[in-house]
Design a protein around this motif. Structure first.
Motif, PDB file in Angstrom:
ATOM      1  N   ASP A   4       0.814  -1.188  -0.065  1.00  0.00           N
ATOM      2  CA  ASP A   4      -0.052   0.126  -0.016  1.00  0.00           C
ATOM      3  C   ASP A   4       0.892   1.297  -0.060  1.00  0.00           C
ATOM      4  N   PRO A   5       0.955   2.071  -1.151  1.00  0.00           N
ATOM      5  CA  PRO A   5       1.762   3.185  -1.044  1.00  0.00           C
ATOM      6  C   PRO A   5       1.589   4.104  -0.284  1.00  0.00           C
ATOM      7  N   LYS A   6       0.269   4.293   0.516  1.00  0.00           N
ATOM      8  CA  LYS A   6       0.067   5.007   1.487  1.00  0.00           C
ATOM      9  C   LYS A   6       0.615   5.126   2.572  1.00  0.00           C
ATOM     10  N   VAL A   7       1.155   3.828   2.967  1.00  0.00           N
ATOM     11  CA  VAL A   7       1.792   3.625   4.309  1.00  0.00           C
ATOM     12  C   VAL A   7       3.254   4.223   3.836  1.00  0.00           C
ATOM     13  N   PHE A   8       3.814   4.181   2.668  1.00  0.00           N
ATOM     14  CA  PHE A   8       4.977   4.837   2.466  1.00  0.00           C
ATOM     15  C   PHE A   8       5.032   6.340   2.659  1.00  0.00           C
ATOM     16  N   LEU A   9       4.217   6.739   1.960  1.00  0.00           N
ATOM     17  CA  LEU A   9       3.881   8.257   1.899  1.00  0.00           C
ATOM     18  C   LEU A   9       3.664   8.918   3.377  1.00  0.00           C
ATOM     19  N   LEU A  10       2.849   8.205   4.155  1.00  0.00           N
ATOM     20  CA  LEU A  10       2.558   8.538   5.467  1.00  0.00           C
ATOM     21  C   LEU A  10       3.732   8.682   6.222  1.00  0.00           C
ATOM     22  N   LYS A  11       4.884   7.666   5.947  1.00  0.00           N
ATOM     23  CA  LYS A  11       6.059   7.650   6.716  1.00  0.00           C
ATOM     24  C   LYS A  11       7.193   9.012   6.078  1.00  0.00           C
ATOM     25  N   VAL A  12       6.930   9.276   4.913  1.00  0.00           N
ATOM     26  CA  VAL A  12       7.599  10.361   4.306  1.00  0.00           C
ATOM     27  C   VAL A  12       7.084  11.745   5.041  1.00  0.00           C
ATOM     28  N   LEU A  13       5.785  11.716   5.063  1.00  0.00           N
ATOM     29  CA  LEU A  13       5.177  12.798   5.855  1.00  0.00           C
ATOM     30  C   LEU A  13       5.631  12.857   7.164  1.00  0.00           C
ATOM     31  N   ASP A  14       5.647  11.852   7.756  1.00  0.00           N
ATOM     32  CA  ASP A  14       6.076  11.963   9.316  1.00  0.00           C
ATOM     33  C   ASP A  14       7.612  12.323   9.297  1.00  0.00           C
ATOM     34  N   ALA A  15       8.421  11.978   8.500  1.00  0.00           N
ATOM     35  CA  ALA A  15       9.985  12.301   8.448  1.00  0.00           C
ATOM     36  C   ALA A  15      10.148  13.599   8.277  1.00  0.00           C
ATOM     37  N   ILE A  16       9.175  14.329   7.427  1.00  0.00           N
ATOM     38  CA  ILE A  16       9.635  15.687   7.259  1.00  0.00           C
ATOM     39  C   ILE A  16       8.652  16.599   7.952  1.00  0.00           C
ATOM     40  N   GLY A  17       7.937  16.153   8.858  1.00  0.00           N
ATOM     41  CA  GLY A  17       7.406  16.837  10.025  1.00  0.00           C
ATOM     42  C   GLY A  17       6.141  17.575   9.381  1.00  0.00           C
ATOM     43  N   TYR A  18       5.319  16.789   8.371  1.00  0.00           N
ATOM     44  CA  TYR A  18       4.266  17.514   7.914  1.00  0.00           C
ATOM     45  C   TYR A  18       3.159  17.402   9.100  1.00  0.00           C
ATOM     46  N   ALA A  19       2.696  18.760   9.459  1.00  0.00           N
ATOM     47  CA  ALA A  19       1.739  18.919  10.604  1.00  0.00           C
ATOM     48  C   ALA A  19       0.502  19.078  10.459  1.00  0.00           C
ATOM     49  N   GLU A  20      -0.002  18.900   9.134  1.00  0.00           N
ATOM     50  CA  GLU A  20      -1.634  18.991   8.919  1.00  0.00           C
ATOM     51  C   GLU A  20      -1.867  17.593   8.457  1.00  0.00           C
ATOM     52  N   ASP A  21      -3.073  17.569   7.898  1.00  0.00           N
ATOM     53  CA  ASP A  21      -3.912  16.346   7.644  1.00  0.00           C
ATOM     54  C   ASP A  21      -3.095  15.503   6.558  1.00  0.00           C
ATOM     55  N   LYS A  22      -2.476  14.492   7.158  1.00  0.00           N
ATOM     56  CA  LYS A  22      -1.578  13.675   6.290  1.00  0.00           C
ATOM     57  C   LYS A  22      -2.549  12.697   5.445  1.00  0.00           C
ATOM     58  N   ALA A  23      -3.585  12.124   5.771  1.00  0.00           N
ATOM     59  CA  ALA A  23      -4.319  11.358   4.838  1.00  0.00           C
ATOM     60  C   ALA A  23      -4.921  11.945   3.797  1.00  0.00           C
ATOM     61  N   ASN A  24      -5.308  13.450   3.830  1.00  0.00           N
ATOM     62  CA  ASN A  24      -5.958  14.065   2.972  1.00  0.00           C
ATOM     63  C   ASN A  24      -5.000  14.582   1.973  1.00  0.00           C
ATOM     64  N   PHE A  25      -3.602  14.890   2.348  1.00  0.00           N
ATOM     65  CA  PHE A  25      -2.484  15.121   1.475  1.00  0.00           C
ATOM     66  C   PHE A  25      -2.210  13.796   0.507  1.00  0.00           C
ATOM     67  N   ILE A  26      -2.383  12.705   1.224  1.00  0.00           N
ATOM     68  CA  ILE A  26      -1.910  11.437   0.271  1.00  0.00           C
ATOM     69  C   ILE A  26      -2.989  11.198  -0.711  1.00  0.00           C
ATOM     70  N   GLU A  27      -4.311  11.456  -0.274  1.00  0.00           N
ATOM     71  CA  GLU A  27      -5.160  11.192  -1.200  1.00  0.00           C
ATOM     72  C   GLU A  27      -5.094  12.256  -2.489  1.00  0.00           C
ATOM     73  N   GLN A  28      -4.563  13.440  -2.177  1.00  0.00           N
ATOM     74  CA  GLN A  28      -4.582  14.396  -3.035  1.00  0.00           C
ATOM     75  C   GLN A  28      -3.353  14.079  -4.301  1.00  0.00           C
ATOM     76  N   PHE A  29      -2.275  13.524  -3.379  1.00  0.00           N
ATOM     77  CA  PHE A  29      -1.142  13.431  -4.096  1.00  0.00           C
ATOM     78  C   PHE A  29      -1.358  12.220  -4.935  1.00  0.00           C
ATOM     79  N   LEU A  30      -1.894  11.077  -4.544  1.00  0.00           N
ATOM     80  CA  LEU A  30      -2.185  10.003  -5.495  1.00  0.00           C
ATOM     81  C   LEU A  30      -3.262  10.406  -6.576  1.00  0.00           C
ATOM     82  N   SER A  31      -4.166  11.193  -6.264  1.00  0.00           N
ATOM     83  CA  SER A  31      -5.163  11.593  -7.352  1.00  0.00           C
ATOM     84  C   SER A  31      -4.286  12.551  -8.284  1.00  0.00           C
ATOM     85  N   LEU A  32      -3.281  13.269  -8.043  1.00  0.00           N
ATOM     86  CA  LEU A  32      -2.430  13.926  -8.866  1.00  0.00           C
ATOM     87  C   LEU A  32      -1.642  13.091  -9.917  1.00  0.00           C
ATOM     88  N   CYS A  33      -1.082  12.069  -9.211  1.00  0.00           N
ATOM     89  CA  CYS A  33      -0.289  11.108  -9.981  1.00  0.00           C
ATOM     90  C   CYS A  33      -1.299  10.431 -11.032  1.00  0.00           C
TER      91      CYS A  33
END
Lengths: 117, 147
Positions: A4-33
């Motif tokens: 599940d690529p969402k798990v990897f993306l979640l870890k990336v957002l954690d690592a860079i200290g993304y402080a807002e809604d991570k699930a929403n960002f991931i949805e938008q990112f995948l949609s963009l791809c």
């Protein structure tokens, strides 16, 4: 990598200290791809085939008709490769944009996540 | 005191002894030592989080704004008529047994598909996930050498 690529993306957002809604960002990112992959797959078809797709969409087709026609013009292999390429480009662009804002600690955390890919 | 701290502190002491007192070296070195080596904690980290969050949000905003311009008429029409997830599902070669959580984004779903899509949305797997993973891996390999 996890299936599940969402798990990897979640870890990336954690690592860079993304402080807002991570699930929403991931949805938008995948949609963009996927949007990039769709554009690359459909808009590069010969004009005649694009005309047929536009006609088909105007006819309110059922799913089977839609599947048969789109699959005929855009083979799954082509779309999947475009999806891989679009994801690579978007993820690289994202990290390159964020990299200058990261602390050394965040860069190390990010590298650990990227190493796990 | 760790070995690294000890070595850095020794260098500081030696350079302090041999440097002229008129040079700003001692002060800047001590400032570096205090700020970076001894104290790399919360204020900098917090500032980093704020700026990385902003950079991430700005990147997404800009990318979403640009995607419209990167799309031709056929792709725009396709995504006007169908949700992204449905198009992706078809193009990845799947039959409709739906599993996209972002399936509902975009698109005025065709009447003939609406019921079938609504029944199927909300499952866990994603069509094309392997290829998304491959893309993430390719990009990771390219980027991590620079970290």
């Amino acid at each position: 990598m996890n299936t599940d690529p969402k798990v990897f993306l979640l870890k990336v957002l954690d690592a860079i200290g993304y402080a807002e809604d991570k699930a929403n960002f991931i949805e938008q990112f995948l949609s963009l791809c996927y949007q990039h992959a769709i554009a690359q797959s459909v808009d590069t078809l010969p004009e005649e085939q694009q005309d047929k797709i536009r006609e088909l969409l105007g006819e309110q087709p059922d799913y089977k008709t839609l599947l048969a026609n789109l699959s005929q013009y855009v083979p799954a292999e082509t779309f999947n490769l475009n999806l891989q390429k679009a994801t690579q480009e978007q993820f690289k662009s994202l990290v390159e944009s964020v990299l200058p804002t990261l602390s050394n600690e965040q860069k190390l955390a990010l590298k650990a996540v990227l190493d796990s890919a | 005191m760790s070995a690294i701290h000890f070595i850095v502190w020794e260098i500081y002491l030696i350079t302090s002894l041999v440097s002229s007192s008129t040079l700003p070296f001692d002060k800047s070195f001590k400032a570096y030592y205090d700020e970076i080596v001894m104290d790399n904690s919360s204020p900098e980290m917090q500032q980093g989080n704020e700026s990385s969050t902003e950079a991430t949000k700005n990147w997404l905003k800009k990318s979403l704004e640009n995607i419209g311009g990167a799309m031709g008429a056929t792709a725009k029409l396709l995504l006007k008529v169908l949700p992204i997830g449905v198009v992706a599902y078809i193009l990845t070669g799947h039959n409709l047994s739906f599993d996209f959580s972002f399936a509902a984004q975009g698109g005025d779903v065709l009447g003939a598909l609406k019921d079938e899509i609504e029944k199927s949305v909300g499952q866990n797997m994603s069509a094309g996930a392997d290829f998304v993973n491959n893309g993430l891996k390719d990009a990771s390999n390219a980027i991590k050498e620079r970290l």
